[in-house]
Scaffold this active site. Structure first.
Site, short mmCIF file in Angstrom:
data_model
loop_
_atom_site.label_atom_id
_atom_site.label_comp_id
_atom_site.label_asym_id
_atom_site.label_seq_id
_atom_site.Cartn_x
_atom_site.Cartn_y
_atom_site.Cartn_z
N CYS A 149 50.62 54.76 39.76
CA CYS A 149 49.60 54.38 40.74
C CYS A 149 49.95 54.87 42.13
O CYS A 149 51.05 54.65 42.62
CB CYS A 149 49.46 52.86 40.76
N CYS B 124 50.08 47.78 47.24
CA CYS B 124 49.09 46.89 46.64
C CYS B 124 49.62 45.51 46.28
O CYS B 124 49.07 44.50 46.70
CB CYS B 124 48.46 47.55 45.43
N CYS C 128 50.50 44.92 40.87
CA CYS C 128 51.47 45.15 39.80
C CYS C 128 52.88 45.05 40.38
O CYS C 128 53.08 45.33 41.55
CB CYS C 128 51.31 46.55 39.20
N CYS D 117 41.96 51.84 40.29
CA CYS D 117 42.99 50.94 39.77
C CYS D 117 43.20 51.19 38.28
O CYS D 117 42.28 51.10 37.49
CB CYS D 117 42.59 49.50 40.02
N GLN E 6 38.90 35.40 29.24
CA GLN E 6 40.23 36.01 29.33
C GLN E 6 40.08 37.45 29.82
O GLN E 6 39.14 38.15 29.45
CB GLN E 6 40.90 35.98 27.96
N TYR F 150 43.50 21.55 27.29
CA TYR F 150 43.33 22.56 28.35
C TYR F 150 42.51 23.72 27.75
O TYR F 150 42.93 24.87 27.81
CB TYR F 150 44.68 23.11 28.83
N ASP G 142 47.49 24.66 26.16
CA ASP G 142 47.47 25.93 26.90
C ASP G 142 47.36 25.60 28.39
O ASP G 142 46.33 25.85 29.02
CB ASP G 142 46.29 26.77 26.42
N CYS H 279 51.97 30.38 29.90
CA CYS H 279 51.90 31.54 30.78
C CYS H 279 53.03 31.50 31.79
O CYS H 279 53.05 32.28 32.74
CB CYS H 279 50.54 31.61 31.47
N1 SAH Z 1 42.72 27.82 26.55
C1 SAH Z 1 41.91 28.58 27.47
C2 SAH Z 1 42.52 28.78 28.83
C3 SAH Z 1 43.02 27.60 29.48
S1 SAH Z 1 43.55 27.85 31.15
C4 SAH Z 1 41.65 29.97 26.92
O1 SAH Z 1 42.36 30.42 26.02
O2 SAH Z 1 40.75 30.63 27.42
C5 SAH Z 1 44.02 26.20 31.53
C6 SAH Z 1 42.85 25.24 31.64
O3 SAH Z 1 43.37 23.93 31.82
C7 SAH Z 1 41.93 25.49 32.82
O4 SAH Z 1 40.63 25.68 32.33
C8 SAH Z 1 42.03 24.18 33.65
O5 SAH Z 1 40.79 23.81 34.19
C9 SAH Z 1 42.46 23.18 32.61
N2 SAH Z 1 43.20 21.98 33.07
C10 SAH Z 1 44.08 21.88 34.09
N3 SAH Z 1 44.63 20.66 34.11
C11 SAH Z 1 44.09 19.96 33.08
C12 SAH Z 1 44.28 18.63 32.59
N4 SAH Z 1 45.13 17.79 33.17
N5 SAH Z 1 43.57 18.25 31.50
C13 SAH Z 1 42.71 19.11 30.90
N6 SAH Z 1 42.49 20.37 31.33
C14 SAH Z 1 43.17 20.80 32.41
#
Ligand code: SAH
Length: 463
Positions: A81, A87, A90, A168, A292, A321, A390, A417
């Site tokens: 890049c 930037c 990355c 990009c 995503q 989540y 997640d 993550c």
């Molecule tokens: N599983 C989803 C991505 C989740 S990202 C996928 O694969 O697309 C994490 C998510 O957790 C976000 O949407 C956020 O709004 C939510 N979040 C954050 N804190 C939370 C909580 N205490 N209880 C429930 N959801 C929550």
């Protein structure tokens, strides 16, 4: 001189030092030691000996700027890049891709060693991409004026200077083309960029999105005002020069804020959303809907989640989540019932719509906090067999961990993550669970991010 000032005297700002880089940090920076103090050197690679200039000294660490590589790592490559240095989007383009994958695995291993005290955690090789470029389906670039020219890009790290990003390389080419063309047309029509300081002008952000499966594209213009000049000509030019575009949307954000989107969204032309597919699932993505960013890797991630969940068709699965419900929907055909919990009501609405669109009659979605709703259900006798979590980078809430240890699902599938919070959370779950497998996956090549799919099974559980 007391003891601590003696220590500080060992290294000072402006000092030129030579050090060996031992490992990579969570932000992709090289880590070495000088007089027993940990030193972070951006863009230095493990195994390298570097000259660096100390720019900051703190109690427990120092930061130094790379001046010269004295002994080069074989993993060092020329970053492709042209604006890599400025930037900040990355952080690992100077490292060979296979070495990036290996170092991401190493980060996960290190974190599990450090926090969960596991000597040899079962961490597989990182799943990478065959072609780790052009993977992002969405570009979200700020618009500004620079040297008399309209510019679209990202702010330079730690500054307010926009870096022009029309080429990009981690973006899908369709998104680059939309940004480039929209910028060009706005320049020709004299539609002004929004000026944050003076609070004048119109265009704040250009958001371009492409559906990988169908090729449909969407442009969202975030504006500071509802009305703006020459909008009809703008739409006509966009349609002419970007024949793949199926949706043009305006979002109005009048506020002085670093948030991208404002509250009101209106359709300027075409459909309100674009059609995307992921595996067997179909989605309509409206301008604000979360999706995503790397569809190719997301598919692999969800397959790993499915493998780890080990479903036979009789299970109750919780997707905590759950965002817009994609993991729950991915698993729904293989389970008796799936229930998602998500904090943001709009996302839950999207999840319900996605369930309906995909005919997932055994999936329901619930607004709330995972750490509140799951224990509440448990009291009512709801006993999940598999819980998928997640969480955001901050990891699991303590109350949720306590609740998992009480509810005791057979399997916990932890999608992470952030290796640090993963390590800390796994440490606590080890009280009742065994760490069976950890699969790192590269969702964002050339950045320091690493995702992992982790399987924990209940100790002494009858299988
Ligand atoms: N599983 C989803 C991505 C989740 S990202 C996928 O694969 O697309 C994490 C998510 O957790 C976000 O949407 C956020 O709004 C939510 N979040 C954050 N804190 C939370 C909580 N205490 N209880 C429930 N959801 C929550």
């Amino acid at each position: 001189m007391n003891k601590s000032s003696q220590k500080e005297a060992a290294i000072r700002v402006g000092q030129q030092i030579t050090l060996t880089i031992k490992s990579l940090g969570i932000n992709g920076e090289g880590i070495g030691y000088y007089k027993r103090k940990i030193v972070f050197v951006d863009k230095a690679l493990p195994g390298e000996v570097v000259h660096a200039e100390v720019t900051d000294v703190k109690e427990t660490y120092a930061i130094a700027r790379l001046v010269r590589v004295v002994e080069r790592s074989p993993a060092r490559v020329e970053p492709p890049c042209p604006v890599y240095e400025e930037c900040g989007g990355c952080s690992l383009q100077h490292m060979d891709y296979q070495a990036q994958l290996a170092s991401k695995r190493e980060l996960v291993i290190e974190s599990l060693r450090k926090y969960a005290r596991l000597e040899n955690p079962p961490v597989a090789e990182t799943i990478g991409m065959d072609n780790p470029w052009g993977y992002r389906n969405k570009a979200q670039f700020q618009v500004g004026r620079q040297n008399g020219r309209l510019v679209a890009g990202l702010y330079q790290t730690g500054s307010h200077r926009l870096v022009d990003l029309e080429e990009c390389r981690v973006q899908h080419e369709a998104t680059n083309e939309i940004v480039r063309t929209a910028r060009q047309i706005m320049e020709e029509l004299g539609i002004p960029a929004y000026d944050e300081r003076k609070r004048t002008g119109v265009i704040r952000t250009i958001v371009a999105r492409v559906a990988f499966a169908t090729g449909e594209t969407q442009l969202t213009l975030v504006t500071a005002t509802e009305e703006f000049p020459r909008v009809k000509e703008l739409i006509l030019e966009l349609r002419t020069r970007l024949p793949g575009l199926v949706s043009i949307v305006q979002n109005v954000n009048r506020k002085k804020t670093s948030l991208i989107f404002g509250d009101s969204t209106r359709q300027l032309w075409g459909k309100p959303s674009i059609a995307e597919q992921l595996g067997e699932l179909s989605f309509d993505l409206s301008a604000r809907a979360f999706f995503q960013l790397n569809p190719e890797q997301t598919r692999k991630l969800y397959e790993e989640v499915k493998k780890a969940a080990g479903l036979t068709g009789s299970e109750l699965v919780l997707d905590l989540y759950c965002g817009t419900g994609t993991i729950a929907l991915w698993l729904a055909p293989y389970a008796r019932e799936v229930r998602g919990i998500e904090l943001i009501p709009d996302a839950v609405e999207d999840a319900r719509r996605n369930a309906e669109k995909n005919g997932a009659a055994n999936a329901t979605f619930h607004v709330g906090r995972a750490e509140v709703l799951m224990p509440k259900w448990a009291k009512q006798g709801v006993k999940p067999d598999v819980v998928v979590v997640d969480p955001p980078r901050t990891g699991l809430d303590d109350a949720l961990i306590r609740s998992l240890l009480e509810v005791q699902p057979q399997r916990i599938v932890y999608v992470s993550c952030n290796p640090s919070t993963l390590g800390k959370d796994v440490a606590k779950l080890l009280a009742r669970y065994e760490l069976v497998s950890v699969q790192p996956l590269d969702m964002f090549p050339h950045t320091s991010h690493v995702e992992s799919v982790v399987l924990l099974t209940l100790r002494g559980a009858k299988e």
